[in-house]
Enzyme design. Sequence first.
Site, PDB file in Angstrom:
ATOM      1  N   GLU A   1       0.839  -1.206   0.000  1.00 33.55           N
ATOM      2  CA  GLU A   1       0.000   0.000   0.000  1.00 33.55           C
ATOM      3  C   GLU A   1       0.870   1.250   0.000  1.00 33.55           C
ATOM      4  O   GLU A   1       1.992   1.227   0.495  1.00 33.55           O
ATOM      5  CB  GLU A   1      -0.858   0.017   1.272  1.00 33.55           C
ATOM      6  CG  GLU A   1      -2.234  -0.579   1.095  1.00 33.55           C
ATOM      7  CD  GLU A   1      -3.217   0.391   0.449  1.00 33.55           C
ATOM      8  OE1 GLU A   1      -2.775   1.339  -0.227  1.00 33.55           O
ATOM      9  OE2 GLU A   1      -4.427   0.182   0.615  1.00 33.55           O
ATOM     10  N   ASP A   2       0.306   2.340  -0.494  1.00 40.10           N
ATOM     11  CA  ASP A   2       1.037   3.608  -0.413  1.00 40.10           C
ATOM     12  C   ASP A   2       1.002   4.178   0.999  1.00 40.10           C
ATOM     13  O   ASP A   2       2.026   4.576   1.545  1.00 40.10           O
ATOM     14  CB  ASP A   2       0.494   4.637  -1.437  1.00 40.10           C
ATOM     15  CG  ASP A   2      -1.017   4.882  -1.347  1.00 40.10           C
ATOM     16  OD1 ASP A   2      -1.712   4.204  -0.561  1.00 40.10           O
ATOM     17  OD2 ASP A   2      -1.501   5.769  -2.081  1.00 40.10           O
TER      18      ASP A   2
ATOM     19  N   ASP B   1      -4.047   5.470   6.139  1.00 44.00           N
ATOM     20  CA  ASP B   1      -4.535   6.759   6.640  1.00 44.00           C
ATOM     21  C   ASP B   1      -5.661   6.467   7.638  1.00 44.00           C
ATOM     22  O   ASP B   1      -5.390   6.151   8.795  1.00 44.00           O
ATOM     23  CB  ASP B   1      -4.988   7.588   5.433  1.00 44.00           C
ATOM     24  CG  ASP B   1      -5.413   8.993   5.774  1.00 44.00           C
ATOM     25  OD1 ASP B   1      -4.844   9.577   6.699  1.00 44.00           O
ATOM     26  OD2 ASP B   1      -6.320   9.528   5.100  1.00 44.00           O
TER      27      ASP B   1
ATOM     28  N   PHE C   1      -1.239  16.275   4.454  1.00 42.02           N
ATOM     29  CA  PHE C   1      -1.526  15.655   3.172  1.00 42.02           C
ATOM     30  C   PHE C   1      -0.267  15.685   2.313  1.00 42.02           C
ATOM     31  O   PHE C   1       0.300  16.732   2.049  1.00 42.02           O
ATOM     32  CB  PHE C   1      -2.683  16.350   2.447  1.00 42.02           C
ATOM     33  CG  PHE C   1      -3.212  15.499   1.341  1.00 42.02           C
ATOM     34  CD1 PHE C   1      -4.132  14.493   1.591  1.00 42.02           C
ATOM     35  CD2 PHE C   1      -2.750  15.659   0.037  1.00 42.02           C
ATOM     36  CE1 PHE C   1      -4.585  13.665   0.574  1.00 42.02           C
ATOM     37  CE2 PHE C   1      -3.204  14.835  -0.982  1.00 42.02           C
ATOM     38  CZ  PHE C   1      -4.124  13.837  -0.714  1.00 42.02           C
TER      39      PHE C   1
ATOM     40  N   ARG D   1       2.219  12.402  -8.772  1.00 44.36           N
ATOM     41  CA  ARG D   1       2.689  11.043  -8.479  1.00 44.36           C
ATOM     42  C   ARG D   1       4.149  10.847  -8.883  1.00 44.36           C
ATOM     43  O   ARG D   1       4.843   9.975  -8.373  1.00 44.36           O
ATOM     44  CB  ARG D   1       1.845  10.007  -9.237  1.00 44.36           C
ATOM     45  CG  ARG D   1       0.404   9.918  -8.782  1.00 44.36           C
ATOM     46  CD  ARG D   1      -0.237   8.672  -9.368  1.00 44.36           C
ATOM     47  NE  ARG D   1      -1.699   8.692  -9.297  1.00 44.36           N
ATOM     48  CZ  ARG D   1      -2.409   8.297  -8.250  1.00 44.36           C
ATOM     49  NH1 ARG D   1      -1.811   7.866  -7.181  1.00 44.36           N
ATOM     50  NH2 ARG D   1      -3.718   8.339  -8.275  1.00 44.36           N
TER      51      ARG D   1
HETATM   52  P1  IMP Z   1      -7.373   5.114   3.953  1.00 43.08           P
HETATM   53  O1  IMP Z   1      -7.921   6.393   4.512  1.00 43.08           O
HETATM   54  O2  IMP Z   1      -6.425   4.464   4.919  1.00 43.08           O
HETATM   55  O3  IMP Z   1      -8.477   4.218   3.507  1.00 43.08           O
HETATM   56  O4  IMP Z   1      -6.527   5.506   2.673  1.00 43.08           O
HETATM   57  C1  IMP Z   1      -7.129   5.584   1.423  1.00 43.08           C
HETATM   58  C2  IMP Z   1      -6.248   6.156   0.363  1.00 43.08           C
HETATM   59  O5  IMP Z   1      -6.266   7.567   0.517  1.00 43.08           O
HETATM   60  C3  IMP Z   1      -4.771   5.808   0.347  1.00 43.08           C
HETATM   61  O6  IMP Z   1      -4.465   4.561  -0.231  1.00 43.08           O
HETATM   62  C4  IMP Z   1      -4.237   6.953  -0.488  1.00 43.08           C
HETATM   63  O7  IMP Z   1      -4.389   6.667  -1.877  1.00 43.08           O
HETATM   64  C5  IMP Z   1      -5.139   8.102  -0.084  1.00 43.08           C
HETATM   65  N1  IMP Z   1      -4.446   8.986   0.866  1.00 43.08           N
HETATM   66  C6  IMP Z   1      -4.560   9.041   2.204  1.00 43.08           C
HETATM   67  N2  IMP Z   1      -3.767   9.999   2.728  1.00 43.08           N
HETATM   68  C7  IMP Z   1      -3.131  10.548   1.667  1.00 43.08           C
HETATM   69  C8  IMP Z   1      -2.160  11.600   1.544  1.00 43.08           C
HETATM   70  O8  IMP Z   1      -1.687  12.235   2.497  1.00 43.08           O
HETATM   71  N3  IMP Z   1      -1.761  11.885   0.262  1.00 43.08           N
HETATM   72  C9  IMP Z   1      -2.230  11.232  -0.838  1.00 43.08           C
HETATM   73  N4  IMP Z   1      -3.115  10.240  -0.760  1.00 43.08           N
HETATM   74  C10 IMP Z   1      -3.562   9.915   0.484  1.00 43.08           C
HETATM   75 MG    MG Z   2      -5.205   8.517  -3.992  1.00 35.38          MG
END
Ligand code: IMP
Ligand code: MG
Length: 173
Positions: free
Chosen positions: A97-98, A101, A150, A163
């Site tokens: 995963e990237d 969050d 962010f 990206r």
């Molecule tokens: P989740 O909130 O853990 O479900 O994350 C969902 C997705 O939100 C991640 O896989 C990212 O693609 C995107 N995301 C969350 N925080 C950031 C950030 O700080 N920058 C860019 N994308 C983010």
């Molecule tokens: Mg995204």
Amino acid sequence: MSPRLEVLIPATRIAARVAELGATISRDYGDGEIVIIGVLKGSFMFMADLLRHITCPVTLEFMAARSYDAGTTTSGQIEVTKDLGRPIEGKDVLLVEDIIDTGLTLNYLKLLLAQRQPRSLKTAAFLDKPSRRRIQISGEYIGFEIEDKFVVGYGLDFEQKYRNLKDLCVLVS
Ligand code: IMP
Ligand code: MG
């Protein structure tokens, strides 16, 4: 006014940490074969770099998930837009995963994949923002823990842009 970018983690530090993670993963799995699943799009750069430091036999798969997000907020609804091409039953699976969050995406994907009965299921995430968590979940291999900012670059986007940046940057509006 166009947003300003400030470097949070420079490319050199990213490279060093990703190499460490790859070495740890290689040590943990040994000669065991790993099915590495990249979650598109955000993980593509991390996955490519991490793989170069993994010495175990690997096969690659991709999934794509999207949360119904507009800009920088997450609604909590997840949709899988691309699923795996093969079964993972009995396999050692590493989800890449990237960023973790809120944790909602990872939670959804882990529940989905666990139903397919892999032998093991672990997560490697480039970034972790623990202060934003809405569900209790963590990854086994984390590149960097960051504050609630962010970030863009090294695969991560804001409205599909940035990206390609080599450094991880904070978007300052
Ligand atoms: P989740 O909130 O853990 O479900 O994350 C969902 C997705 O939100 C991640 O896989 C990212 O693609 C995107 N995301 C969350 N925080 C950031 C950030 O700080 N920058 C860019 N994308 C983010
Ligand atoms: Mg995204």
